[in-house]
Scaffold this motif. Structure first.
Motif, PDB file in Angstrom:
ATOM      1  N   LYS A  74      41.440  36.323  49.016  1.00 50.45           N
ATOM      2  CA  LYS A  74      41.570  35.562  47.763  1.00 50.45           C
ATOM      3  C   LYS A  74      40.503  34.497  47.584  1.00 50.45           C
ATOM      4  N   ASN A  75      39.996  33.924  48.682  1.00 51.87           N
ATOM      5  CA  ASN A  75      38.929  32.924  48.540  1.00 51.87           C
ATOM      6  C   ASN A  75      37.652  33.549  48.002  1.00 51.87           C
ATOM      7  N   ALA A  76      37.400  34.785  48.441  1.00 44.19           N
ATOM      8  CA  ALA A  76      36.212  35.488  47.952  1.00 44.19           C
ATOM      9  C   ALA A  76      36.346  35.732  46.449  1.00 44.19           C
ATOM     10  N   LYS A  77      37.567  36.071  46.029  1.00 48.86           N
ATOM     11  CA  LYS A  77      37.806  36.320  44.602  1.00 48.86           C
ATOM     12  C   LYS A  77      37.584  35.033  43.806  1.00 48.86           C
ATOM     13  N   ALA A  78      38.103  33.929  44.346  1.00 51.58           N
ATOM     14  CA  ALA A  78      37.979  32.645  43.642  1.00 51.58           C
ATOM     15  C   ALA A  78      36.513  32.256  43.485  1.00 51.58           C
ATOM     16  N   SER A  79      35.723  32.397  44.543  1.00 57.01           N
ATOM     17  CA  SER A  79      34.321  31.992  44.425  1.00 57.01           C
ATOM     18  C   SER A  79      33.538  32.971  43.564  1.00 57.01           C
ATOM     19  N   THR A  80      33.955  34.228  43.532  1.00 55.50           N
ATOM     20  CA  THR A  80      33.309  35.196  42.623  1.00 55.50           C
ATOM     21  C   THR A  80      33.569  34.799  41.187  1.00 55.50           C
ATOM     22  N   LYS A  81      34.834  34.474  40.881  1.00 55.11           N
ATOM     23  CA  LYS A  81      35.196  34.081  39.520  1.00 55.11           C
ATOM     24  C   LYS A  81      34.440  32.820  39.112  1.00 55.11           C
ATOM     25  N   ALA A  82      34.215  31.942  40.087  1.00 56.35           N
ATOM     26  CA  ALA A  82      33.550  30.674  39.777  1.00 56.35           C
ATOM     27  C   ALA A  82      32.101  30.877  39.356  1.00 56.35           C
ATOM     28  N   VAL A  83      31.413  31.847  39.965  1.00 59.64           N
ATOM     29  CA  VAL A  83      29.984  31.992  39.646  1.00 59.64           C
ATOM     30  C   VAL A  83      29.660  33.197  38.789  1.00 59.64           C
ATOM     31  N   ALA A  84      30.544  34.168  38.728  1.00 60.73           N
ATOM     32  CA  ALA A  84      30.158  35.423  38.084  1.00 60.73           C
ATOM     33  C   ALA A  84      31.115  35.887  37.000  1.00 60.73           C
ATOM     34  N   SER A  85      31.904  34.988  36.442  1.00 58.89           N
ATOM     35  CA  SER A  85      32.929  35.424  35.481  1.00 58.89           C
ATOM     36  C   SER A  85      32.317  35.980  34.196  1.00 58.89           C
ATOM     37  N   ASN A  86      31.035  35.671  33.934  1.00 63.12           N
ATOM     38  CA  ASN A  86      30.411  36.186  32.724  1.00 63.12           C
ATOM     39  C   ASN A  86      29.846  37.594  32.911  1.00 63.12           C
ATOM     40  N   LEU A  87      29.883  38.100  34.138  1.00 63.98           N
ATOM     41  CA  LEU A  87      29.374  39.450  34.394  1.00 63.98           C
ATOM     42  C   LEU A  87      30.442  40.481  34.073  1.00 63.98           C
ATOM     43  N   SER A  88      30.027  41.732  34.010  1.00 64.20           N
ATOM     44  CA  SER A  88      30.997  42.820  33.787  1.00 64.20           C
ATOM     45  C   SER A  88      31.911  42.897  35.001  1.00 64.20           C
ATOM     46  N   PHE A  89      33.052  43.564  34.810  1.00 66.85           N
ATOM     47  CA  PHE A  89      34.021  43.681  35.897  1.00 66.85           C
ATOM     48  C   PHE A  89      33.409  44.389  37.106  1.00 66.85           C
ATOM     49  N   ASP A  90      32.630  45.436  36.844  1.00 63.67           N
ATOM     50  CA  ASP A  90      31.998  46.171  37.945  1.00 63.67           C
ATOM     51  C   ASP A  90      31.050  45.271  38.725  1.00 63.67           C
ATOM     52  N   GLN A  91      30.290  44.466  37.994  1.00 62.24           N
ATOM     53  CA  GLN A  91      29.351  43.567  38.671  1.00 62.24           C
ATOM     54  C   GLN A  91      30.095  42.497  39.456  1.00 62.24           C
ATOM     55  N   GLN A  92      31.217  42.052  38.911  1.00 66.54           N
ATOM     56  CA  GLN A  92      32.021  41.059  39.627  1.00 66.54           C
ATOM     57  C   GLN A  92      32.552  41.652  40.925  1.00 66.54           C
ATOM     58  N   CYS A  93      33.002  42.902  40.852  1.00 67.34           N
ATOM     59  CA  CYS A  93      33.507  43.566  42.063  1.00 67.34           C
ATOM     60  C   CYS A  93      32.422  43.649  43.117  1.00 67.34           C
ATOM     61  N   LYS A  94      31.212  43.984  42.675  1.00 62.66           N
ATOM     62  CA  LYS A  94      30.107  44.102  43.625  1.00 62.66           C
ATOM     63  C   LYS A  94      29.824  42.749  44.277  1.00 62.66           C
ATOM     64  N   HIS A  95      29.844  41.717  43.447  1.00 61.33           N
ATOM     65  CA  HIS A  95      29.629  40.371  43.964  1.00 61.33           C
ATOM     66  C   HIS A  95      30.707  40.036  44.991  1.00 61.33           C
ATOM     67  N   CYS A  96      31.950  40.366  44.652  1.00 62.84           N
ATOM     68  CA  CYS A  96      33.078  40.066  45.540  1.00 62.84           C
ATOM     69  C   CYS A  96      33.001  40.858  46.840  1.00 62.84           C
ATOM     70  N   GLU A  97      32.474  42.099  46.744  1.00 64.21           N
ATOM     71  CA  GLU A  97      32.336  42.906  47.973  1.00 64.21           C
ATOM     72  C   GLU A  97      31.489  42.161  49.002  1.00 64.21           C
ATOM     73  N   LYS A  98      30.404  41.550  48.504  1.00 63.03           N
ATOM     74  CA  LYS A  98      29.527  40.814  49.429  1.00 63.03           C
ATOM     75  C   LYS A  98      30.113  39.462  49.797  1.00 63.03           C
ATOM     76  N   GLU A  99      30.709  38.808  48.825  1.00 58.16           N
ATOM     77  CA  GLU A  99      31.310  37.493  49.079  1.00 58.16           C
ATOM     78  C   GLU A  99      32.396  37.606  50.140  1.00 58.16           C
ATOM     79  N   SER A 100      33.157  38.681  50.083  1.00 61.01           N
ATOM     80  CA  SER A 100      34.265  38.817  51.023  1.00 61.01           C
ATOM     81  C   SER A 100      33.768  39.061  52.443  1.00 61.01           C
ATOM     82  N   ILE A 101      32.583  39.682  52.559  1.00 65.90           N
ATOM     83  CA  ILE A 101      32.003  39.850  53.894  1.00 65.90           C
ATOM     84  C   ILE A 101      31.714  38.467  54.479  1.00 65.90           C
ATOM     85  N   ASN A 102      31.094  37.616  53.651  1.00 63.10           N
ATOM     86  CA  ASN A 102      30.767  36.271  54.127  1.00 63.10           C
ATOM     87  C   ASN A 102      32.018  35.470  54.458  1.00 63.10           C
ATOM     88  N   ARG A 103      33.064  35.643  53.651  1.00 64.36           N
ATOM     89  CA  ARG A 103      34.329  34.971  53.945  1.00 64.36           C
ATOM     90  C   ARG A 103      34.879  35.428  55.279  1.00 64.36           C
TER      91      ARG A 103
END
Lengths: 314, 258
Positions: free
Chosen positions: A223-252
């Motif tokens: 959920k932290n990865a989701k929160a930080s994705t929403k914080a920086v990438a909410s203007n992107l398409s859903f697919d792009q947000q998912c991709k961002h979250c895929e990487k963010e969650s690795i770092n988390r």
């Protein structure tokens, strides 16, 4: 409940005679109507059969066989007559045959070819890597990174998540404990990937949702990865947000690794390295980065992460 | 403060270009620039760390000899997966099912944990395993669940050694392997000779996992619809053998008492 006798497939270790020993179950084919394994990959990755393979029957002395033979024969007969009405499917037998061929191919082309190595491995394992990867059928680390037997202690779960220490015991941290404290691996590698269904589920999750879902209960680790994705990438398409979250969650997950005292201690001493990896199977690229422990400490307050030794393979 | 550096000017310019040409916003453009930079750096991706070099070589080999050789196959896979198998295997580095049973990409949704255990249904305690089963059975529609045990399993050894007094040596490992306690009780009760107990437990734990699978409602449902089969396997890397069996439930015809 009946546990049927096992089918044993074994090859004599004597290289002079290659005999395949197959014990067939004395009863029925499966009523489950299973499909044949997809033919397409087999056409591409065909394997050669050993033409000297001879089928014999031999009694297996395993505990399971002994158990099953104690079953009253009446039960078997009743089962037979019950299943007369069901159209006989050969898919179950095909599946056993297919597994047999696959294993024998491995045995002939790999196990016997490197028998000394396998004998040594049988005594003990000393992998340099612990890998945490997704259960997705397309992203097996052995396939994409070429890990050979003995090289990587591997955990695979939905969305390659590492829960933090405070979340309590789970299968992922049990494996971590064993790999780090007993096997003393030198590297932990968390591998994420493109089009991850688990991350997609995380991103799609409503705040108040169906808590009877296992998937929901598990991916909430991210959920932290989701929160930080929403914080920086909410203007992107859903697919792009998912991709961002895929990487963010690795770092988390890399940060969560540091919440385990015995991991943090080893990283601090420089005897354990923590890496993130991202496999994109749409364009076949792989990114790898290493956690920079010194720098990350400074960013800990806002959950930041500092990386070094970034590589991109394409 | 010093003026903005040349590289920063270049990056801003590139960002603007990407936004205009490729209609990417700031964040996406930034990500693309990072990727391009890494791509350029990656040209000389020789690492001084042999472990990293090994996986570099592994990926290069996969890309050249598999991905690029069969583009249609991999493009199709990228669209979606439809594996026929859900596989549970041990995390042991010696027993990758991909290696020993030649599973190709797309064939097997694979869970790997210590001692290839499947705990009974428990949404609080075992959400990880439950999520994998739920996803594989309900979403992906796998037709087989295969649980593979193996020889010289460290997790099973730990289960066997678990002290009866409840004291723990490993916090997490001990908590996890306890799932196998019913299998241990069975092996001990059967009076299996001491030198055969570990192998017996390795196999009995597989059977226990198959039984536990039936506590998941969607698994039970698919079995009753004859759309799902439960299979057990045992890989013995000491003598180079593989065993495969199936768990079947049958209900005998009723005895009618009048």
């Amino acid at each position: 409940m009946a546990i049927l006798p096992s089918i044993s497939v074994s090859l004599d270790l004597d290289p002079q005679r290659h005999t395949a020993v197959l014990l067939r179950t004395p009863t029925i084919s499966t009523p489950f109507g299973l499909h044949r394994i997809s033919v397409k990959p087999q056409k591409i990755f065909g394997f050669k059969m050993d033409s000297r393979e001879i089928e014999q029957t031999r009694m297996s002395s395993s505990t399971l066989t002994t158990k099953a033979s104690r079953e009253p024969s009446g039960l078997t007969q009743e089962l037979d007559s019950k299943l007369q009405a069901v159209p006989e499917s050969e898919s179950g037998c095909d599946l056993f045959k297919d597994m047999k061929h696959r294993f024998l191919s491995f045995k002939k082309n790999k196990y016997m070819e490197h028998i000394e190595h396998y004998e040594k491995l049988a005594q003990s394992q000393a992998p340099k890597f612990m890998v945490i990867a997704c259960a997705d059928s397309r992203v097996c680390p052995s396939a994409i990174l070429g890990f050979q037997p003995g090289e990587a202690f591997t955990v695979r779960n939905v969305a390659n998540l590492v829960p933090p220490f405070e979340s309590g015991p789970s299968e992922t941290n049990a494996a971590l404990e064993f790999a780090v404290n007993s096997l003393e691996v030198e590297n932990v590698l968390v591998i994420g990937h493109s089009c991850c269904g688990g991350i997609r589920a995380l991103m799609s999750m409503e705040e108040e949702g169906d808590s009877s879902s296992f998937i929901r209960n598990w991916v909430v680790v991210g959920k932290n990865a989701k929160a930080s994705t929403k914080a920086v990438a909410s203007n992107l398409s859903f697919d792009q947000q998912c991709k961002h979250c895929e990487k963010e969650s690795i770092n988390r997950s890399l940060l969560n690794l540091l919440t385990y005292p015995w991991i943090e201690e080893r990283v601090r001493k420089g005897i354990l390295s923590i890496h993130g990896g991202y496999y994109d199977f749409v364009d076949c690229t792989f990114e790898k980065w290493t956690l920079d422990y010194e720098e990350s400490n400074l960013k800990e307050a806002n959950g930041g992460i500092s990386v070094k030794d970034q590589l991109f393979w394409c | 403060m010093a003026g903005v550096s040349v590289s920063e000017v270049a990056i801003q310019g590139l960002k603007k270009l990407l936004s205009e040409k490729e209609d990417l916003d700031d964040v996406a453009a930034g990500a693309k620039i990072e990727k391009l930079t890494l791509e350029l750096q990656g040209q000389k991706s020789h690492s001084s760390d042999p472990a990293v070099q090994a996986i570099t070589d592994g990926f290069t080999d996969f890309k050249i000899n598999h991905f690029e050789k069969y583009p249609d196959f991999y493009n199709e896979l990228a669209e979606g997966q439809s594996p026929k198998f859900l596989v549970f295997a041990c995390s042991d580095s010696r027993v990758s099912p991909t290696f020993i049973l030649n599973f190709k990409p797309g064939e097997a949704f694979m869970v790997r944990n210590i001692a290839n255990l499947v705990p009974p249904f428990n949404q609080i305690r075992y959400s990880g395993v439950g999520a994998a089963i739920e996803y594989a059975v309900s979403v992906l529609g796998v037709e087989n669940i295969l649980v593979i045990g193996h020889s010289r399993c460290g997790g099973i050894k730990r289960l066997m050694e678990l002290p009866g007094d409840g004291s723990v040596h490993f916090d997490f490992v001990d908590d996890w392997v306890q799932i196998g306690l019913p299998a241990k009780s069975k092996v001990v009760a059967q009076g299996v000779p001491a030198d055969q107990q570990l192998e017996a437990l390795e196999k009995e734990a597989v059977n226990l996992s198959l039984v536990n699978l039936q506590t998941y409602p969607y698994v039970k449902e698919k079995i009753s619809e004859k759309k799902l089969a439960l299979r057990g396997g045992y890989y013995n890397f000491v003598n180079g053998s593989f065993e495969l069996w199936e768990l079947k439930t049958c209900i005998s015809p009723p005895i009618i008492i009048e």
